[in-house]
Write an enzyme that holds these catalytic residues in place. Sequence first.
Site, short mmCIF file in Angstrom:
data_model
loop_
_atom_site.label_atom_id
_atom_site.label_comp_id
_atom_site.label_asym_id
_atom_site.label_seq_id
_atom_site.Cartn_x
_atom_site.Cartn_y
_atom_site.Cartn_z
N HIS A 129 0.86 -1.18 0.00
CA HIS A 129 0.00 0.00 0.00
C HIS A 129 0.90 1.24 0.00
O HIS A 129 2.03 1.21 0.50
CB HIS A 129 -0.87 -0.04 1.26
CG HIS A 129 -1.95 0.97 1.33
ND1 HIS A 129 -1.71 2.29 1.64
CD2 HIS A 129 -3.31 0.86 1.16
CE1 HIS A 129 -2.86 2.95 1.67
NE2 HIS A 129 -3.84 2.12 1.37
N ASP A 207 2.86 -4.16 8.17
CA ASP A 207 1.63 -3.39 7.95
C ASP A 207 0.47 -4.37 8.10
O ASP A 207 0.17 -5.15 7.20
CB ASP A 207 1.66 -2.76 6.56
CG ASP A 207 0.35 -2.06 6.21
OD1 ASP A 207 -0.57 -2.03 7.06
OD2 ASP A 207 0.26 -1.53 5.09
N GLN A 210 -4.79 -4.84 7.07
CA GLN A 210 -5.76 -5.82 6.58
C GLN A 210 -5.78 -7.08 7.43
O GLN A 210 -6.85 -7.57 7.82
CB GLN A 210 -5.45 -6.19 5.12
CG GLN A 210 -5.53 -5.04 4.14
CD GLN A 210 -6.95 -4.50 3.98
OE1 GLN A 210 -7.93 -5.22 4.16
NE2 GLN A 210 -7.05 -3.23 3.64
N LYS A 233 -10.74 -0.23 10.06
CA LYS A 233 -10.91 -1.50 9.35
C LYS A 233 -11.30 -2.63 10.29
O LYS A 233 -11.82 -3.65 9.86
CB LYS A 233 -9.62 -1.85 8.61
CG LYS A 233 -9.23 -0.83 7.54
CD LYS A 233 -7.97 -1.25 6.81
CE LYS A 233 -7.40 -0.13 5.96
NZ LYS A 233 -8.27 0.27 4.85
N CYS A 371 -4.79 2.36 -3.79
CA CYS A 371 -3.59 2.89 -3.11
C CYS A 371 -2.43 1.91 -3.20
O CYS A 371 -1.63 1.78 -2.27
CB CYS A 371 -3.88 3.24 -1.66
SG CYS A 371 -5.00 4.64 -1.46
#
Length: 414
Positions: A129, A207, A210, A233, A371
Amino acid sequence: MSAAVQHDGFDVERVRADFPILSELVHGKNLVFLDSAASAQKPRAVIDAMVRTMQTRYANVHRGLHWMSERCSDDYEDARDKVAAFLNAAREEIVFVRNATEGVNLVAQTYGRSALKAGDAVVISEMEHHANLVPWQMLRDQHGIELRIAKITDAGELDFNDLQQIFADGRVRLLAITHMSNVLGTYTPVDRLARFAHDHDAKILLDGAQAVVHRAVDVRAIDADFYVFSGHKLYGPSGVGVLYGKRDLLDAMPPFMGGGDMISSVSFEKSTWAAPPYRFEAGTPAIVEVIGLGAAIDYVSAIGFDAIAAHERSLTDHAMAVLATIDGLHTLGRAQDRGGVVAFTLDGVHAHDVATLLDKQGIAVRAGHHCAEPLTRRLGLDSTARASFGIYTTHGEIDALAAGLRRVQQVFGR
């Protein structure tokens, strides 16, 4: 909250009843929300926790001696404890930020500037991302580090042979990589990656924006040095996120911003810094949002990630099978370990037209490069449509997506 799990398994209809927005109509149609990877919907438990704070005990935290401030401070710090337990971390290792993007930027501008020197290398992958790409470009341009890009295979998995070559000269000091791709759904093998980075005298930043939504994350078991995620999220509010950092690393890092609440003492001559995590939390924080994040963690923890993962695995398998029956539809990524994100193209129809026509049917999907523009180009495309699933997604909604896509094809004479 209402019970979300029955003795015989996950009860998606009872989960859906906890989300008021799912009863809304869009263009006169029942809402089919398949854009949770961008931002998930909020259960009543989160909404109520935030409203209750604003209605009954709102005050600034950490500063006041009155009842309101003390109660609100307790709720705020209770949320930090919940995040720490959620990740299996110590509370001193949990820094509240605005989102995963700010978490990566904080590491780049503090750890990056203090622990990395010109000529040291940071490695990211082709499927990052922008939030885990642009901050390292900025550090490269401002501080003189080298930014290296690890390749992925055509199946959408990390190419370990390429990664080994990138690390071979001994100059890599940080591997910053997604835990789950927001385009391909690929889960990266984070345990293996952490061992690999540490064996090469490098740190690892994950990261998790998600991944943390779909499966349990144990930062100690992974041996992650840094881990970031966003509240919005994880069925919580926007405006709050989390940076986990190992205590010794946070202790050695300078502040990200200066101001109130991040100091130990201040004079006109100099200031000294508070201990982590407060060193990195300058100014009035997102009080209500942090409390909302705590409620979201309570909510998903009560359901349980074994149940969540099984439900979403079933959804993903069903989606891949159903979409494969549509002539001219091409799904992206064939990773063996993948989550509930399916990006796709439809022959002869631009992704933006796909999304627009699905919206007219009450079906919400994302369209664009998500993104992750370099990844989209790596795949030879300029945009894709993307359906992404949450705990409230049903198999029937995936069937509705497939039927909607066939109607799109009819509009375009396909």
